[in-house]
Design a protein around this motif. Structure first.
Motif, mmCIF file in Angstrom:
data_model
loop_
_atom_site.group_PDB
_atom_site.id
_atom_site.type_symbol
_atom_site.label_atom_id
_atom_site.label_comp_id
_atom_site.label_asym_id
_atom_site.label_seq_id
_atom_site.Cartn_x
_atom_site.Cartn_y
_atom_site.Cartn_z
ATOM 1 N N LEU A 64 48.267 42.183 39.142
ATOM 2 C CA LEU A 64 48.614 43.366 38.361
ATOM 3 C C LEU A 64 47.401 43.914 37.611
ATOM 4 O O LEU A 64 47.207 45.138 37.518
ATOM 5 N N LEU A 65 46.553 43.026 37.103
ATOM 6 C CA LEU A 65 45.342 43.460 36.399
ATOM 7 C C LEU A 65 44.350 44.097 37.367
ATOM 8 O O LEU A 65 43.721 45.127 37.042
ATOM 9 N N ALA A 66 44.200 43.506 38.541
ATOM 10 C CA ALA A 66 43.282 44.074 39.536
ATOM 11 C C ALA A 66 43.727 45.479 39.932
ATOM 12 O O ALA A 66 42.903 46.389 40.085
ATOM 13 N N ARG A 67 45.023 45.673 40.073
ATOM 14 C CA ARG A 67 45.542 47.003 40.412
ATOM 15 C C ARG A 67 45.417 47.983 39.254
ATOM 16 O O ARG A 67 45.484 49.199 39.452
ATOM 17 N N SER A 68 45.244 47.436 38.033
ATOM 18 C CA SER A 68 45.114 48.291 36.851
ATOM 19 C C SER A 68 43.663 48.598 36.520
ATOM 20 O O SER A 68 43.374 49.174 35.453
ATOM 21 N N GLY A 69 42.755 48.193 37.394
ATOM 22 C CA GLY A 69 41.360 48.566 37.221
ATOM 23 C C GLY A 69 40.460 47.518 36.608
ATOM 24 O O GLY A 69 39.291 47.805 36.309
ATOM 25 N N TYR A 70 40.937 46.304 36.423
ATOM 26 C CA TYR A 70 40.107 45.238 35.876
ATOM 27 C C TYR A 70 39.324 44.527 36.975
ATOM 28 O O TYR A 70 39.779 44.443 38.127
ATOM 29 N N SER A 71 38.166 44.017 36.610
ATOM 30 C CA SER A 71 37.417 43.110 37.482
ATOM 31 C C SER A 71 37.944 41.705 37.212
ATOM 32 O O SER A 71 37.684 41.124 36.152
ATOM 33 N N VAL A 72 38.714 41.173 38.148
ATOM 34 C CA VAL A 72 39.509 39.961 37.906
ATOM 35 C C VAL A 72 38.932 38.744 38.614
ATOM 36 O O VAL A 72 38.580 38.807 39.805
ATOM 37 N N THR A 73 38.852 37.646 37.870
ATOM 38 C CA THR A 73 38.540 36.339 38.451
ATOM 39 C C THR A 73 39.648 35.371 38.062
ATOM 40 O O THR A 73 39.897 35.152 36.871
ATOM 41 N N VAL A 74 40.343 34.818 39.046
ATOM 42 C CA VAL A 74 41.369 33.806 38.807
ATOM 43 C C VAL A 74 40.751 32.442 39.070
ATOM 44 O O VAL A 74 40.204 32.205 40.148
#
Length: 454
Positions: free
Chosen positions: A19-29
């Motif tokens: 959801l964060l990646a789709r909201s424009g964040y650069s995401v690392t899990v």
């Protein structure tokens, strides 16, 4: 682009990361284990697939909120099969509870004709759960059931699917009881490809959105400066700078990672929350063609079992779940079953685990005659097994205990006092696919709201 680190690649971490990646964040899990999935992982033994936590999902019927969220997240593309309902066995009596409120209420009224009006009220109450929040978080589930249903046996049947949640006559809020049961009365589902397929599908969606999913790395600390998150440090000494951290691991572990960055009173509060119990599980590979497949989970209880005050020292309740099958969508014969119970072996020795496993098989043989002769092999797990792979204290199956007497302290917000640190997973909201998924969306809303208010 703002940088976000998600700690833990269980269902909540993966959903929130997507959801964060789709909201424009650069995401690392980040996931400490070699595989993603956490509580929903599946594993294989001798070519037979077993689930660890994803034995069934409630509330995925067409038009439901969970179905909408599942379609948005992409996991309705997986091979789900709808189950017929659930079965409760009390002593020598069996009660089949079909899915759908009309069929559910009709079946119960046939079993308990004198209680037809009470059953109707029960169904009306639970089906209106969306309008009962937060009122029902401060009401006792046990007291509600006792004042609504006068027949003790009917109360036991309605409580009989309790291995989907932890009953407690003292603490369980009506909201938790009603929300979980409502979703399964509406519909219940089985993922034939196993829980790991769901985790891997979510991970692939994150990658397709430009995010990263990194396994084999443990977070050593959540770093902060001037009251706000500034990054995380890994156990290998490397640091990942970021403006946002979402922790989907247990709240007490999150408090430990954040250290002095969190207010002491808040850390003490979430570190002091009690945890639900864990399971002893017998994963059984069946001889080919030996046991007919059942499109339901079966909950078997002894006549004397007190479901609202379960014991861990005596075998009184077992859930029988037919395992996933990748070979056939609806197999005529089951290839595997899982037996789950809150009863624990006397110790963690191989002999004690084997003894309890054999006792579980004997216990459910009244419903499945000759089961012992159908077993080709079995493997066991305990709460300590669960804790080893998830780090959840005590191998808790349902996260922290929610208490109707203190909802303000046991129902957690996704937002923490440390700016940029948020919670996801089963403990902030409710457990299970429904609870965790709803929390993932709530966490996203909290994050976007906080961003807009800066």
């Amino acid at each position: 682009m703002k940088r976000a680190v998600v700690i833990g690649a269980g269902l909540g971490g993966l959903e929130t990361g997507l959801l964060l990646a789709r909201s424009g964040y650069s995401v690392t899990v980040l996931e400490q284990q070699a595989r993603v999935g956490g509580c929903i992982q599946s594993f294989s033994r001798r070519g037979t697939l077993f689930d660890t936590g994803l034995h069934c999902v409630g509330g995925l019927e067409e038009g439901s909120l969970l179905r909408k969220r599942a379609e948005e997240l992409g996991f309705m593309k997986l091979p789900w099969i709808r189950m017929a309902g659930e079965e409760v066995v009390i002593g020598s009596s069996s009660y089949f509870l079909p899915s759908g409120y009309d069929a559910f209420g009709k079946a119960l009224a046939e079993y308990f004709p004198a209680s037809a009006e009470e059953i109707k009220k029960y169904c009306e109450d639970l089906s209106s759960i969306d309008s009962r929040y937060p009122e029902w978080t401060s009401e006792s589930a046990y007291e509600y059931l006792c004042r609504t249903i006068s027949d003790p046996l009917l109360r036991k049947v309605l409580s009989g699917t309790s291995l989907k949640l932890e009953l407690s006559s003292e603490s369980l809020p009506l909201y938790v009881f009603a929300r979980i049961n409502d979703s399964y009365i509406r519909s219940s589902w089985r993922l034939t490809a196993g829980g790991s397929a769901l985790a891997e599908a979510l991970a692939m969606e994150i990658l397709s959105e430009g995010g990263r999913v990194v396994t084999g790395f443990r977070v050593k600390s959540i770093d902060s400066s001037d009251g706000a998150v500034c990054g995380v440090t890994l156990d290998n000494g490397n640091s990942l700078p970021c403006e946002l951290v979402v922790s989907s691991i247990h709240p007490a572990l999150t408090a430990g990672l954040a250290g002095a960055g969190l207010r002491k009173i808040y850390s003490k509060r979430i570190s002091g929350l009690s945890n639900t119990s864990g399971f002893f599980t017998v994963n059984i590979r069946l001889k080919e063609g030996s046991l007919k497949y059942l499109d339901r989970n079966v909950y078997i209880h002894s006549e004397e079992a007190d479901l609202w005050n379960p014991r861990a020292d005596r075998l009184e309740s077992v859930m029988v779940s037919f395992g996933p099958s990748e070979e056939r969508t609806v197999p005529e014969y089951a290839g595997s079953i899982d037996l789950l119970t809150r009863t624990l072996p006397k110790d963690n020795s191989i002999a004690a685990r084997k003894s309890l496993a054999e006792e579980c098989i004997r216990f459910v043989s009244g419903r499945f005659p000759g089961l012992a002769d159908m077993v080709e092999a079995f493997w066991t797990s305990t709460p300590s097994t669960y804790e080893k792979f998830t780090s959840i204290p005590g191998g808790s199956a349902y996260g922290t205990i929610k208490d109707w007497r203190s909802p303000e302290t046991t129902f957690l917000s996704s937002r923490t006092p440390l700016r940029g640190l948020f919670l996801a997973g089963g403990s902030p909201g409710l457990h299970g696919v429904f609870g965790v998924t709803m929390t993932s969306y709530r966490t996203l809303d909290e994050i976007l709201s906080s961003e807009n208010n800066i």
